[in-house]
Scaffold this active site. Structure first.
Site, PDB file in Angstrom:
ATOM      1  N   THR A 179       0.874  -1.177   0.000  1.00  0.00           N
ATOM      2  CA  THR A 179       0.000   0.000   0.000  1.00  0.00           C
ATOM      3  C   THR A 179       0.904   1.217   0.000  1.00  0.00           C
ATOM      4  O   THR A 179       1.687   1.435   0.924  1.00  0.00           O
ATOM      5  CB  THR A 179      -0.910   0.019   1.232  1.00  0.00           C
ATOM      6  OG1 THR A 179      -1.719  -1.165   1.219  1.00  0.00           O
ATOM      7  CG2 THR A 179      -1.814   1.246   1.214  1.00  0.00           C
ATOM      8  N   LYS A 208      -7.417   1.351  -2.492  1.00  0.00           N
ATOM      9  CA  LYS A 208      -7.000   0.741  -1.225  1.00  0.00           C
ATOM     10  C   LYS A 208      -7.045   1.759  -0.094  1.00  0.00           C
ATOM     11  O   LYS A 208      -7.469   1.441   1.031  1.00  0.00           O
ATOM     12  CB  LYS A 208      -5.584   0.176  -1.355  1.00  0.00           C
ATOM     13  CG  LYS A 208      -4.970  -0.339  -0.040  1.00  0.00           C
ATOM     14  CD  LYS A 208      -5.770  -1.468   0.588  1.00  0.00           C
ATOM     15  CE  LYS A 208      -5.234  -1.883   1.969  1.00  0.00           C
ATOM     16  NZ  LYS A 208      -3.926  -2.534   1.905  1.00  0.00           N
ATOM     17  N   LYS A 218       0.809   4.606   8.487  1.00  0.00           N
ATOM     18  CA  LYS A 218       1.327   5.016   7.182  1.00  0.00           C
ATOM     19  C   LYS A 218       0.208   5.152   6.163  1.00  0.00           C
ATOM     20  O   LYS A 218       0.124   6.137   5.426  1.00  0.00           O
ATOM     21  CB  LYS A 218       2.373   4.003   6.717  1.00  0.00           C
ATOM     22  CG  LYS A 218       2.905   4.226   5.301  1.00  0.00           C
ATOM     23  CD  LYS A 218       2.208   3.335   4.260  1.00  0.00           C
ATOM     24  CE  LYS A 218       2.441   1.861   4.532  1.00  0.00           C
ATOM     25  NZ  LYS A 218       1.838   1.002   3.461  1.00  0.00           N
TER      26      LYS A 218
END
Length: 361
Positions: free
Chosen positions: A100, A175, A243
């Protein structure tokens, strides 16, 4: 039948990468692996995978190269450095990033690959460690069905669903939308369990009731049981979720979109990381609502928070976290701490809190 003559390289054999690579091997493919910490690839090598000493060596003869690393900075170095995959992979190779990462970075990599006669697309996954182990991950692809056709059966070796969003970077954006939804669900789960606890309700029964109604969520279904059992082992680490939220908030800021749910979740997970919870599973958010003794038992230390953050910061989530030693959950933690807001959500995907989130592989 899949073309078992395809040679596969897999770079990044951590919590998620190792089981994914294992499924690819189980499907009959010839796999070469590389990981910064070699020990994390030993089990795959013992099963027949070949070890490479560098990513360049792993990719040199591969028809398809998978990468699963921790942060956008890792992806950028891996693909775009002088000896990166775009340079070292052979012509016609498929470069598939499962990390990701940043939508913009994914676009840059895909465009550069095409000019060099190679094919790159972003393919972040969802389903966590359990999905990786079961081979039932959902793949979120920044490409068209036609783009992935030559490697689709390879992708199916470790997935149950594949969604193609049509173009470079769109898999990453999709995502991040998933992570934004998950963020609100995680906070909702933690809030609900804390409220039920303070009302002296049976927590297992309360969870069962919620799952039978409109308050149900994946967080309540899959992660609440771990929290109730005091199991903080990671299926997905706090530092990596932080993150992801940073990437989503940075993209939202660029588009002038407010994401209050994700912003609140970022604040809480930033606090959790700051007190030593970066390597715990995301269900550990519930520790922020518990007495200090429970946090200490899980390896957390509230004093780390006060040493790393200014006392006059406010979290911006609308709750009072002030100098009465409360985090907004109503419990005394024994240290003067506030929820940390005002951190940048940097382009490199770091959380902006100034802490080292360490190696992901």
């Amino acid at each position: 039948m899949a073309d078992k003559k395809l040679k596969v390289a897999f770079i990044g054999t951590g919590i998620m990468g190792a089981p994914i690579a294992g499924h690819i091997m189980d499907a009959g493919y010839d796999v070469t692996v590389y990981n910064r910490t070699r020990a994390k690839a030993d089990a795959l090598v013992a099963r027949g995978a070949r070890w490479a000493d560098t990513p360049a060596e792993a990719a040199a003869d591969a028809d398809a190269v998978f990468t699963m690393v921790g942060f956008p900075t890792d992806v950028e170095e891996l693909y775009l450095s002088g000896e990166g995959l775009l340079t070292c992979a052979k012509e016609g190779a498929y470069l598939i990033d499962l990390t990701t990462s940043s939508p913009e970075l994914a676009r840059d990599i895909a465009e550069a690959a095409e000019t060099m006669g190679k094919h790159a697309f972003d393919c972040p996954v969802t389903g966590g460690e359990a999905g990786a182990q079961a081979g039932t991950l959902t793949l979120i692809v920044g490409a068209t069905e036609a783009d992935i056709a030559p490697v689709r059966e390879l992708l199916e070796a470790f997935s149950s669903k594949i969604f193609c969003f049509g173009g470079p970077g769109k898999g990453q954006a999709a995502k991040l939308a998933n992570q934004v939804s998950l963020a609100a669900s995680m906070v909702g789960m933690a809030d609900a369990l804390s409220f039920a606890q303070q009302c002296d309700l049976d927590l297992a029964l309360t969870r069962e009731m919620i799952l039978g109604g409109t308050g149900a969520s994946g967080a309540m279904q899959q992660l609440a049981p771990k929290s109730l059992d005091g199991d903080w082992r990671p299926g997905f680490m706090v530092k990596h979720f932080l993150k992801d939220l940073g990437l989503a908030l940075q993209a939202a800021e660029e588009k002038e979109i407010a994401l209050p749910g994700a912003d609140t979740a970022f604040t809480l997970y930033d606090m959790l990381e700051a007190i030593g919870g970066g390597d715990l599973g995301t269900q550990a958010i519930t520790l922020l609502y518990q007495e200090e003794s429970e946090a200490v038992a899980a390896g957390l230390d509230w004093s780390l928070y006060t040493s790393a953050h200014e006392h006059d910061e406010e979290c911006g989530c609308g709750h009072d976290h002030g100098h009465d030693h409360e985090c907004g959950c109503g419990h005394e933690h024994g240290h003067d701490h506030e929820c940390c807001g005002g951190h940048g959500h940097g382009h490199d995907g770091s959380c902006g809190c100034g802490h080292d989130h360490g190696e992901s592989e």
